[in-house]
Design an enzyme around this catalytic site. Sequence first.
Site, PDB file in Angstrom:
ATOM      1  N   CYS A   2      -9.701  -0.629   7.200  1.00 11.74           N
ATOM      2  CA  CYS A   2      -9.374   0.283   6.302  1.00 11.74           C
ATOM      3  C   CYS A   2      -9.611   1.398   6.031  1.00 11.74           C
ATOM      4  O   CYS A   2      -8.748   1.906   5.786  1.00 11.74           O
ATOM      5  CB  CYS A   2      -8.952  -1.065   4.960  1.00 11.74           C
ATOM      6  SG  CYS A   2      -8.563  -0.522   3.391  1.00 11.74           S
ATOM      7  N   CYS A   7      -5.323   1.534   6.061  1.00 15.59           N
ATOM      8  CA  CYS A   7      -5.969   1.892   4.505  1.00 15.59           C
ATOM      9  C   CYS A   7      -5.399   3.167   3.830  1.00 15.59           C
ATOM     10  O   CYS A   7      -4.807   4.087   3.686  1.00 15.59           O
ATOM     11  CB  CYS A   7      -5.891   1.268   3.849  1.00 15.59           C
ATOM     12  SG  CYS A   7      -5.798  -0.661   3.866  1.00 15.59           S
ATOM     13  N   LYS A  37      -4.417   6.505   6.285  1.00 15.29           N
ATOM     14  CA  LYS A  37      -3.133   6.501   7.011  1.00 15.29           C
ATOM     15  C   LYS A  37      -2.825   6.858   4.945  1.00 15.29           C
ATOM     16  O   LYS A  37      -1.788   7.862   4.698  1.00 15.29           O
ATOM     17  CB  LYS A  37      -2.580   5.341   6.333  1.00 15.29           C
ATOM     18  CG  LYS A  37      -1.133   5.077   6.602  1.00 15.29           C
ATOM     19  CD  LYS A  37      -0.812   3.462   5.817  1.00 15.29           C
ATOM     20  CE  LYS A  37      -0.829   3.183   4.755  1.00 15.29           C
ATOM     21  NZ  LYS A  37      -0.885   2.051   4.700  1.00 15.29           N
ATOM     22  N   TYR A  78       6.307  -2.726   8.750  1.00 16.52           N
ATOM     23  CA  TYR A  78       5.587  -0.919   7.037  1.00 16.52           C
ATOM     24  C   TYR A  78       4.724  -0.666   7.858  1.00 16.52           C
ATOM     25  O   TYR A  78       4.895   0.944   7.711  1.00 16.52           O
ATOM     26  CB  TYR A  78       4.465  -2.059   6.025  1.00 16.52           C
ATOM     27  CG  TYR A  78       3.376  -2.095   6.523  1.00 16.52           C
ATOM     28  CD1 TYR A  78       2.346  -1.220   6.350  1.00 16.52           C
ATOM     29  CD2 TYR A  78       2.594  -3.090   6.574  1.00 16.52           C
ATOM     30  CE1 TYR A  78       0.436  -1.337   6.256  1.00 16.52           C
ATOM     31  CE2 TYR A  78       1.397  -4.021   6.835  1.00 16.52           C
ATOM     32  CZ  TYR A  78       0.335  -2.940   6.976  1.00 16.52           C
ATOM     33  OH  TYR A  78      -0.961  -3.504   6.636  1.00 16.52           O
ATOM     34  N   GLU A 131       5.855   3.549   8.066  1.00 18.72           N
ATOM     35  CA  GLU A 131       4.136   4.424   7.632  1.00 18.72           C
ATOM     36  C   GLU A 131       4.272   5.654   8.584  1.00 18.72           C
ATOM     37  O   GLU A 131       4.376   6.951   7.559  1.00 18.72           O
ATOM     38  CB  GLU A 131       3.199   3.573   7.081  1.00 18.72           C
ATOM     39  CG  GLU A 131       3.826   3.071   6.635  1.00 18.72           C
ATOM     40  CD  GLU A 131       2.710   1.809   5.662  1.00 18.72           C
ATOM     41  OE1 GLU A 131       1.963   1.692   3.972  1.00 18.72           O
ATOM     42  OE2 GLU A 131       1.584   2.166   6.042  1.00 18.72           O
ATOM     43  N   HIS A 188       9.272   7.352 -21.567  1.00 19.22           N
ATOM     44  CA  HIS A 188      10.210   8.522 -21.960  1.00 19.22           C
ATOM     45  C   HIS A 188      10.163   9.837 -21.495  1.00 19.22           C
ATOM     46  O   HIS A 188       8.943  10.054 -22.207  1.00 19.22           O
ATOM     47  CB  HIS A 188      10.924   8.446 -22.411  1.00 19.22           C
ATOM     48  CG  HIS A 188      12.478   9.009 -22.447  1.00 19.22           C
ATOM     49  ND1 HIS A 188      13.266   8.864 -21.414  1.00 19.22           N
ATOM     50  CD2 HIS A 188      13.216  10.364 -22.883  1.00 19.22           C
ATOM     51  CE1 HIS A 188      14.375   9.669 -21.547  1.00 19.22           C
ATOM     52  NE2 HIS A 188      14.414  10.222 -22.114  1.00 19.22           N
ATOM     53  N   GLU A 242      10.839   3.793 -17.010  1.00 15.71           N
ATOM     54  CA  GLU A 242      11.319   3.001 -17.882  1.00 15.71           C
ATOM     55  C   GLU A 242      12.467   2.262 -17.279  1.00 15.71           C
ATOM     56  O   GLU A 242      13.234   1.197 -18.251  1.00 15.71           O
ATOM     57  CB  GLU A 242      11.577   4.030 -18.718  1.00 15.71           C
ATOM     58  CG  GLU A 242      12.581   4.863 -18.637  1.00 15.71           C
ATOM     59  CD  GLU A 242      13.071   5.998 -19.456  1.00 15.71           C
ATOM     60  OE1 GLU A 242      13.193   5.539 -21.159  1.00 15.71           O
ATOM     61  OE2 GLU A 242      13.271   7.104 -19.241  1.00 15.71           O
TER      62      GLU A 242
HETATM   63  P1  FAD Z   1     -11.204  -5.397   9.136  1.00 11.58           P
HETATM   64  O1  FAD Z   1     -11.290  -4.584   7.942  1.00 11.58           O
HETATM   65  O2  FAD Z   1     -10.103  -4.927  10.221  1.00 11.58           O
HETATM   66  O3  FAD Z   1     -12.755  -5.929   9.257  1.00 11.58           O
HETATM   67  C1  FAD Z   1     -12.834  -6.479  10.562  1.00 11.58           C
HETATM   68  C2  FAD Z   1     -14.593  -5.770  11.597  1.00 11.58           C
HETATM   69  O4  FAD Z   1     -15.079  -6.773  11.723  1.00 11.58           O
HETATM   70  C3  FAD Z   1     -14.474  -4.519  12.148  1.00 11.58           C
HETATM   71  O5  FAD Z   1     -15.060  -3.520  11.343  1.00 11.58           O
HETATM   72  C4  FAD Z   1     -14.904  -4.885  13.748  1.00 11.58           C
HETATM   73  O6  FAD Z   1     -15.334  -3.786  14.417  1.00 11.58           O
HETATM   74  C5  FAD Z   1     -15.833  -5.719  12.875  1.00 11.58           C
HETATM   75  N1  FAD Z   1     -15.740  -6.897  14.178  1.00 11.58           N
HETATM   76  C6  FAD Z   1     -15.146  -7.362  14.908  1.00 11.58           C
HETATM   77  N2  FAD Z   1     -15.027  -9.312  16.164  1.00 11.58           N
HETATM   78  C7  FAD Z   1     -16.577  -8.184  15.555  1.00 11.58           C
HETATM   79  C8  FAD Z   1     -18.041  -8.676  16.264  1.00 11.58           C
HETATM   80  N3  FAD Z   1     -17.682 -10.145  17.334  1.00 11.58           N
HETATM   81  N4  FAD Z   1     -18.821  -8.401  16.335  1.00 11.58           N
HETATM   82  C9  FAD Z   1     -19.138  -7.730  15.361  1.00 11.58           C
HETATM   83  N5  FAD Z   1     -18.148  -6.659  14.406  1.00 11.58           N
HETATM   84  C10 FAD Z   1     -16.727  -7.339  14.419  1.00 11.58           C
HETATM   85  N6  FAD Z   1      -3.851  -2.741   4.235  1.00 11.58           N
HETATM   86  C11 FAD Z   1      -3.377  -3.083   2.746  1.00 11.58           C
HETATM   87  O7  FAD Z   1      -4.281  -3.241   1.359  1.00 11.58           O
HETATM   88  N7  FAD Z   1      -3.771  -2.015   2.506  1.00 11.58           N
HETATM   89  C12 FAD Z   1      -2.601  -1.148   3.156  1.00 11.58           C
HETATM   90  O8  FAD Z   1      -1.713   0.457   2.502  1.00 11.58           O
HETATM   91  C13 FAD Z   1      -3.007  -0.885   4.277  1.00 11.58           C
HETATM   92  N8  FAD Z   1      -2.544  -0.288   5.718  1.00 11.58           N
HETATM   93  C14 FAD Z   1      -2.933  -0.757   6.516  1.00 11.58           C
HETATM   94  C15 FAD Z   1      -2.628   0.475   8.187  1.00 11.58           C
HETATM   95  C16 FAD Z   1      -2.918   0.602   9.453  1.00 11.58           C
HETATM   96  C17 FAD Z   1      -2.658   0.731  10.718  1.00 11.58           C
HETATM   97  C18 FAD Z   1      -3.502  -1.320   9.034  1.00 11.58           C
HETATM   98  C19 FAD Z   1      -3.863  -0.998  10.850  1.00 11.58           C
HETATM   99  C20 FAD Z   1      -3.440  -1.785   8.573  1.00 11.58           C
HETATM  100  C21 FAD Z   1      -3.533  -1.717   7.129  1.00 11.58           C
HETATM  101  N9  FAD Z   1      -4.066  -2.589   6.046  1.00 11.58           N
HETATM  102  C22 FAD Z   1      -3.412  -1.749   4.634  1.00 11.58           C
HETATM  103  C23 FAD Z   1      -4.665  -3.442   7.239  1.00 11.58           C
HETATM  104  C24 FAD Z   1      -5.955  -3.699   5.924  1.00 11.58           C
HETATM  105  O9  FAD Z   1      -6.614  -3.013   6.993  1.00 11.58           O
HETATM  106  C25 FAD Z   1      -6.201  -5.202   6.611  1.00 11.58           C
HETATM  107  O10 FAD Z   1      -5.472  -6.064   6.468  1.00 11.58           O
HETATM  108  C26 FAD Z   1      -8.028  -5.038   6.455  1.00 11.58           C
HETATM  109  O11 FAD Z   1      -8.848  -4.324   6.968  1.00 11.58           O
HETATM  110  C27 FAD Z   1      -8.936  -7.258   6.943  1.00 11.58           C
HETATM  111  O12 FAD Z   1      -9.722  -6.510   6.650  1.00 11.58           O
HETATM  112  P2  FAD Z   1     -11.117  -8.056   7.237  1.00 11.58           P
HETATM  113  O13 FAD Z   1     -12.364  -8.015   6.401  1.00 11.58           O
HETATM  114  O14 FAD Z   1     -10.158  -9.036   7.650  1.00 11.58           O
HETATM  115  O15 FAD Z   1     -10.875  -6.827   9.505  1.00 11.58           O
END
Ligand code: FAD
Length: 460
Positions: free
Chosen positions: A43, A48, A51, A177, A181, A444, A449
């Site tokens: 994110c 997010c 973007k 999406y 976007e 308004h 609205e």
């Molecule tokens: P992530 O945020 O992906 O975090 C996972 C982390 O784990 C990463 O930092 C990774 O490096 C780390 N990791 C993975 N494996 C290991 C390991 N073995 N050891 C150590 N570290 C590791 N959501 C919204 O709500 N609104 C939006 O507008 C939106 N826009 C988006 C736009 C794009 C282009 C994308 C790709 C996604 C978007 N999302 C949006 C979705 C949102 O980013 C994800 O749903 C959210 O980040 C999920 O969080 P998470 O904690 O599951 O994983």
Amino acid sequence: MPAFDFDLFVIGGGSGGVRAARMAAQRGAKVAVAEVAAMGGTCVNVGCIPKKLYSYAAHFAESFEESHGFGWKGEAPTLDWELLRTNRAREISRLNGIYVQLLETPGVTIVRGWARLNDAHTIAVDNQTFTAKNILIATGGKPVVPDIPGREHVVTSNEMFDLDPFPRRLLVVGGGYIACEFASIFNGLGSQVTLIHRRDKLLTGFDEDVRSFIASEMAKTGVNLQLGQEVAGIDKTTDGLLVHLKNTGQGSDASFVVDTVLYATGRSPNTAELGLEAAGVALGKAGAIEVNSQYQTSVPHIYAVGDVTARVQLTPVALGEAMVVVDALFGPATGKAARQMSYDFIPTAVFTHPNIGTVGYSETAAREKFGKVTVFRSDFKALKHTLSGSTERTLMKLVVEDATDRVVGLHMVGPDAGEVVQGFAVAMKAGATKAIFDSTIGIHPTAAEEFVTMREPVKG
Ligand code: FAD
């Protein structure tokens, strides 16, 4: 001597992982979080936030254009892509720092590197090993590119923020999406954008009216939508990337040249090389970690939240799920009940131009779930565009369950739709009926609205 190094070891410092780690530490737990890349996850770094920053940048193009009808004169400024990238990168590193601080302040141990499970209580990060009573897997997901000829020439959403040089001609492949976007954003920033999607409509799962409406609005802004098409392969030439299409029959459109091809055709959960087998954690459909309603995996003290479980892949959902885990393990915040997560009425926005905001059921899904529903729909030119010269239109739609009068679907395509829909989502979670919408006084003159002034249902 404690039996374990940590009460909770979190793998992944993204939306879900950071939230869980810092809230658990605030409740007095001994917590570590392992992160292999920049703190904040998808994110903050490649989702997010960057973007939305680029979406703001892109909207200026139409604002400059529209200002003429309001009396502003002069040439529109041009985009300095390098400056935008630099400013974005600076803001993202500021956020990375804030995330580190958020963890360090309550005493979370940050471990840098790739974490994997040696067994159900032992985590290895490079040469170090740690033991933990409980483990949370919050490793998120990654983009997947299908195996097409020329696959090595394409980029994913991860690379889009730092493209160098700026893509004058961009092909976006996908109809979800993220694809929509990026198509809108780069179109606004000045690229000549083509979007290819194998289905005949964008945004599967969204309300049908929204799907048609956004396609026509995006086309009006200049995005070349090629629906029902597929890429057969990509060749690198001196002039750029030569994209060959399938299903086009004969003709000049069968291949064309672009500077960049973005594949936004899907994401898969990050479950490889995690040692899940060693720990006994089971995977479900499409390689996602299977969890119960409390986010426990097949090993009860190993939890998983967020995109790695491939449920609803949104940041606020990952945050909500993380809070459920923390409350279950370390007790709720003082004076609060333990959090539960509900997947009903999750509002969401798509930052296309114009934006989409939606909460609740599409008309089709509502008919399946509730039987008889009444639909209210309004499609209009916003007041701003009476002078701006823009042909953009706004769509608003309500879906009401006949048996209860409850508003079960609310959809908007128009400026700031996400901002508008967030407030209505509260009303809908509270069970607001159409009668309550009708008795609400409008603000308004606003576009919003319209949601409280729609009186005539759609016939049929
Ligand atoms: P992530 O945020 O992906 O975090 C996972 C982390 O784990 C990463 O930092 C990774 O490096 C780390 N990791 C993975 N494996 C290991 C390991 N073995 N050891 C150590 N570290 C590791 N959501 C919204 O709500 N609104 C939006 O507008 C939106 N826009 C988006 C736009 C794009 C282009 C994308 C790709 C996604 C978007 N999302 C949006 C979705 C949102 O980013 C994800 O749903 C959210 O980040 C999920 O969080 P998470 O904690 O599951 O994983």
